[in-house]
Design an enzyme around this catalytic site. Structure first.
Site, PDB file in Angstrom:
ATOM      1  CB  CYS A 253     -14.382  -2.325  -0.571  1.00 14.44           C
ATOM      2  SG  CYS A 253     -13.715  -0.732  -0.093  1.00 14.44           S
TER       3      CYS A 253
ATOM      4  NE  ARG B 284     -12.712  -6.054  -5.220  1.00 11.58           N
ATOM      5  CZ  ARG B 284     -12.671  -5.537  -6.429  1.00 11.58           C
ATOM      6  NH1 ARG B 284     -12.331  -6.275  -7.438  1.00 11.58           N
ATOM      7  NH2 ARG B 284     -12.989  -4.272  -6.624  1.00 11.58           N
TER       8      ARG B 284
ATOM      9  CD1 TRP C  54      -8.227   0.147  -0.451  1.00  5.94           C
ATOM     10  CD2 TRP C  54      -7.067  -1.463   0.559  1.00  5.94           C
ATOM     11  NE1 TRP C  54      -6.906   0.445  -0.591  1.00  5.94           N
ATOM     12  CE2 TRP C  54      -6.168  -0.519   0.015  1.00  5.94           C
ATOM     13  CE3 TRP C  54      -6.560  -2.570   1.245  1.00  5.94           C
ATOM     14  CZ2 TRP C  54      -4.796  -0.651   0.133  1.00  5.94           C
ATOM     15  CZ3 TRP C  54      -5.189  -2.691   1.348  1.00  5.94           C
ATOM     16  CH2 TRP C  54      -4.322  -1.747   0.789  1.00  5.94           C
TER      17      TRP C  54
ATOM     18  CG  ASN D  50     -16.510  -1.708  -3.839  1.00 11.13           C
ATOM     19  OD1 ASN D  50     -16.485  -1.748  -2.624  1.00 11.13           O
ATOM     20  ND2 ASN D  50     -16.363  -2.776  -4.607  1.00 11.13           N
ATOM     21  N   GLY D  51     -15.638   2.602  -4.279  1.00 11.59           N
ATOM     22  CA  GLY D  51     -15.368   3.809  -5.071  1.00 11.59           C
ATOM     23  C   GLY D  51     -15.180   4.997  -4.155  1.00 11.59           C
TER      24      GLY D  51
ATOM     25  CD  GLU E 211      10.680  -0.243  -9.170  1.00  6.97           C
ATOM     26  OE1 GLU E 211      11.511  -0.188  -8.248  1.00  6.97           O
ATOM     27  OE2 GLU E 211       9.648  -0.937  -9.104  1.00  6.97           O
TER      28      GLU E 211
ATOM     29  CE  LYS F 151       9.283  -4.522  -9.202  1.00  4.42           C
ATOM     30  NZ  LYS F 151       9.350  -3.398  -8.332  1.00  4.42           N
TER      31      LYS F 151
ATOM     32  CD  GLU G 186      11.396  -6.680  -6.262  1.00 10.28           C
ATOM     33  OE1 GLU G 186      11.110  -6.397  -5.096  1.00 10.28           O
ATOM     34  OE2 GLU G 186      10.805  -6.163  -7.240  1.00 10.28           O
TER      35      GLU G 186
ATOM     36  CG  HIS H  19      33.104   6.542 -14.039  1.00 10.49           C
ATOM     37  ND1 HIS H  19      34.301   7.149 -14.297  1.00 10.49           N
ATOM     38  CD2 HIS H  19      32.153   7.405 -14.467  1.00 10.49           C
ATOM     39  CE1 HIS H  19      34.099   8.335 -14.834  1.00 10.49           C
ATOM     40  NE2 HIS H  19      32.796   8.515 -14.954  1.00 10.49           N
TER      41      HIS H  19
ATOM     42  CE  LYS I 176       2.828  -5.818  -2.023  1.00 15.85           C
ATOM     43  NZ  LYS I 176       3.546  -5.329  -3.198  1.00 15.85           N
TER      44      LYS I 176
END
Ligand code: G6P
Length: 610
Positions: free
Chosen positions: A2, A27, A73, A99-100, A483, A487, A490, A506, A605
């Protein structure tokens, strides 16, 4: 994850806090609040939603010279007005922002309730306010009470505390969550990162772990938790706002890649029982038996989250011995899937808002299957619509190409696997403990991978002009090949395909010539010898081999033009490490091609349309 900001001085605190919070909104942004000292009372204003909503609420608030603010957050408790910070003690005299994650909050809360404290929110943070209140009469000062309270706490914190009884002081403390103090002329600032205070001052002091800062209008004193004075000179900030928000990294994506030692730790924090060699997840507590007794898992997701699901298939089938089906959410929702008694449907989604994944989850519910979520954004639609689930706690992911969310999803899948496999008796206590120990080692091992950045940049230089790439892996690292290819395409717009290494014969083998780079994941695992044979097949056709390896042996050195080493770990955990060089390779190639790394063309996103 946060944002925190605090002010003490002669100016009006309100606009300073609001503007600081706006700077920190990247954040976390699900709710916001401030506490302002007005006529020896603390006035609290909080709201779900963006800081701009808070700003409207504060439009005609009165002048205050001291205050704290927070943009949240969510981790514990939904993003609503009650769970928004600042949080207070029973009297409303002590207010704090945090925060945390306080790991032992549940035990502390039970104890404080038995002592008569009344809790309002579902957050872990609120225990801190009540703990400080509990110690205040004995401590006789806010500073001392904060110190005593923090000695009771496990977990991470960056906090700023104010009290109506001590209107001339702000107390801040840190363990694990950053705080920076801004030094002004007859005024001082504090924030979770410098972007919130750079408009007012460039003279800053960074608080270190286990330190307390005592801020008054004219002074800043630092102490450790044992009450010893800490001396530290101020630093002059030379970089700009943009750079600060990105933590000094050139792009959010690079910052998020580098956050992975911490985000991987956050995904497992407080969830591993070392002595019992098992995991526990609060969000699954009520459905644990159902999960352990499941006859089949059906995992649905899109994009990178779908790749995480594929890794999950390998892990669950190998260890937990549960058959797994993985489906693109977009296919699952329209294919009228057969769901039987004993099936559990999992939806994996970073954003918790992807339209197809949400529809797949709803389809499962319609068919009366238990439907659980593995989600990053707290309070998102998928999180709310799931009967049960696990948050991955990766914090906001800004770069469109997902990186840290992927590794956190893999951690959570491993936690679920450990829980089921241990409870089913497929893993012994000793085997469970071994996995737990190895999971604890992951953050350090990720840090070691960053030593290879020079080598990865060299490879990026060499291959930045390539038009095609192949990514090849086997077993649990086949989805990592997918993946890696995703990446690269993208963010660099180079055509890339991921394949199971043996399947290359193949079809894709026809593409191989002296211009085709093939990235192999060639770890020292059960597939190593077979992967070496596949590398041989590429070399025989003059393809150029880049290998992600543990310790390279002579055979591999002979065949691979470039090798990027990753530390060895257990096979089921290895994708958490092997994907990181692939994220970095895609990043450095895209940068060299002048691409917009954080916002690649045509992508979003969070895809909230079908
Ligand atoms: C978009 C993003 C991807 C992401 C996918 C699924 O395509 O660009 O990075 O993997 O959506 O998103 P989710 O939030 O459901 O994980």
């Amino acid at each position: 994850m946060c944002g925190i900001v605090g002010y003490i001085g002669d100016k009006d605190a309100r606009p300073i806090l609001v503007e600081g919070l706006k700077r920190l909104e990247y954040r976390g942004y699900d709710s916001a609040g401030v506490a302002l000292l007005v006529d020896s009372h603390i006035k609290v204003s909080k709201t779900p939603g963006k800081v701009s909503k808070l700003e409207e609420m504060l439009h005609d608030s009165v002048f205050a010279r001291i205050g704290i603010g927070h943009t949240r957050w969510a981790t514990h408790g939904e993003p609503n007005i009650i769970n928004a910070h600042p949080h207070s003690d029973c009297t409303g005299n002590i207010l704090l922002v945090h925060n945390g994650i306080i790991e032992n909050y549940s035990a502390l809360k039970t104890k404080l309730i038995s002592l008569g404290h009344k809790f309002k929110s579902q957050t872990d943070t609120e225990v801190l306010a009540h703990l400080i209140e509990e110690f205040y009469p004995r401590a006789q000062s806010l500073e001392f009470a904060v110190r005593l309270a923090l000695k009771e706490v496990d977990g991470t914190f960056g906090i700023v505390v104010m009290s109506a009884s001590e209107p001339e002081v702000l107390i801040a403390a840190r363990r694990g969550s950053p705080l920076v103090i801004g030094l002004g002329d007859s005024e001082n600032f504090i924030a979770s990162d410098a972007s919130a205070l750079i408009k007012h001052t460039r003279e800053v002091i960074y608080l270190h772990d286990n330190e307390i800062a005592i801020l008054t209008k004219n002074n800043v004193a630092l102490k450790n938790l044992d009450d010893e004075i800490v001396e530290r000179d101020a630093e002059h900030l030379t970089f700009g706002l943009e750079q600060i928000e990105k933590g000094g990294f050139a792009h959010f994506m690079l910052k998020e890649i580098h956050e992975q030692p911490e985000t991987v730790l956050n995904a497992m924090r407080g969830r591993l029982l070392d002595d019992e060699g098992i995991s526990k997840m609060g969000g699954l507590r009520d459905v644990e038996d159902k999960i352990v007794d499941a006859r089949r898992f059906v995992i649905t997701a899109c994009g990178t989250s779908w790749h995480a699901a594929l890794v999950g298939k390998y892990i669950f089938e190998q260890c937990a011995k549960i058959p797994v089906e993985v489906d693109y959410a977009s296919e699952f929702r329209y294919r009228n899937p057969v769901l039987l008694d004993g099936d559990i449907v999992w939806a994996i989604s970073q954003s918790g808002e992807t339209a197809d994944t949400l529809a797949a989850l709803r389809e499962a519910k319609l068919k009366e299957a238990p439907a659980y979520g593995i989600v990053n954004v707290v309070g998102s639609t998928i999180a709310r619509d799931s009967e049960a689930g696990v948050y991955i706690h990766a914090g906001p992911e800004i770069g469109v190409a997902s990186t840290k969310a992927f590794t956190s999803q893999l951690v959570v899948l491993n936690l679920i696997n450990l829980l089921v496999a241990r409870r089913k008796g497929n893993l012994s206590l000793e085997q469970g403990k071994e996995i737990v120990e190895e999971m604890h080692r992951l953050p350090e091992k990720i840090k070691q991978i960053f030593n290879s950045v020079d080598q990865i940049e060299k490879i990026a230089d060499e291959f930045k002009g390539s038009r095609n790439f192949l990514y090849l892996g086997r077993g649990v690292n086949f989805p990592v090949a997918l993946e890696g290819a995703l990446k690269l395409k993208e963010i660099s717009y180079i055509h890339a395909e991921g394949y199971p290494a043996a399947e290359m014969k193949h079809g894709p083998i026809a593409l191989i010539d002296e211009n085709m780079p093939a990235v192999f994941i060639a770890l020292r695992d059960s597939t190593y010898d077979k992967v070496l044979s596949n590398i041989q097949e590429v070399r025989a056709r003059k393809g150029r081999v880049i290998a992600i390896a543990n310790e390279a042996d002579d055979r591999l050195r002979e065949m691979a033009e470039y090798i990027i080493e990753v530390p060895k770990t257990m096979e089921i955990l290895s994708p958490i490490l092997s994907v990181i060089p692939l994220q970095l390779l895609a990043y450095y190639i895209a940068v060299r091609r002048g691409c917009n790394v954080d916002q690649p063309r045509n992508l979003a996103k969070s895809v909230t349309v079908e």
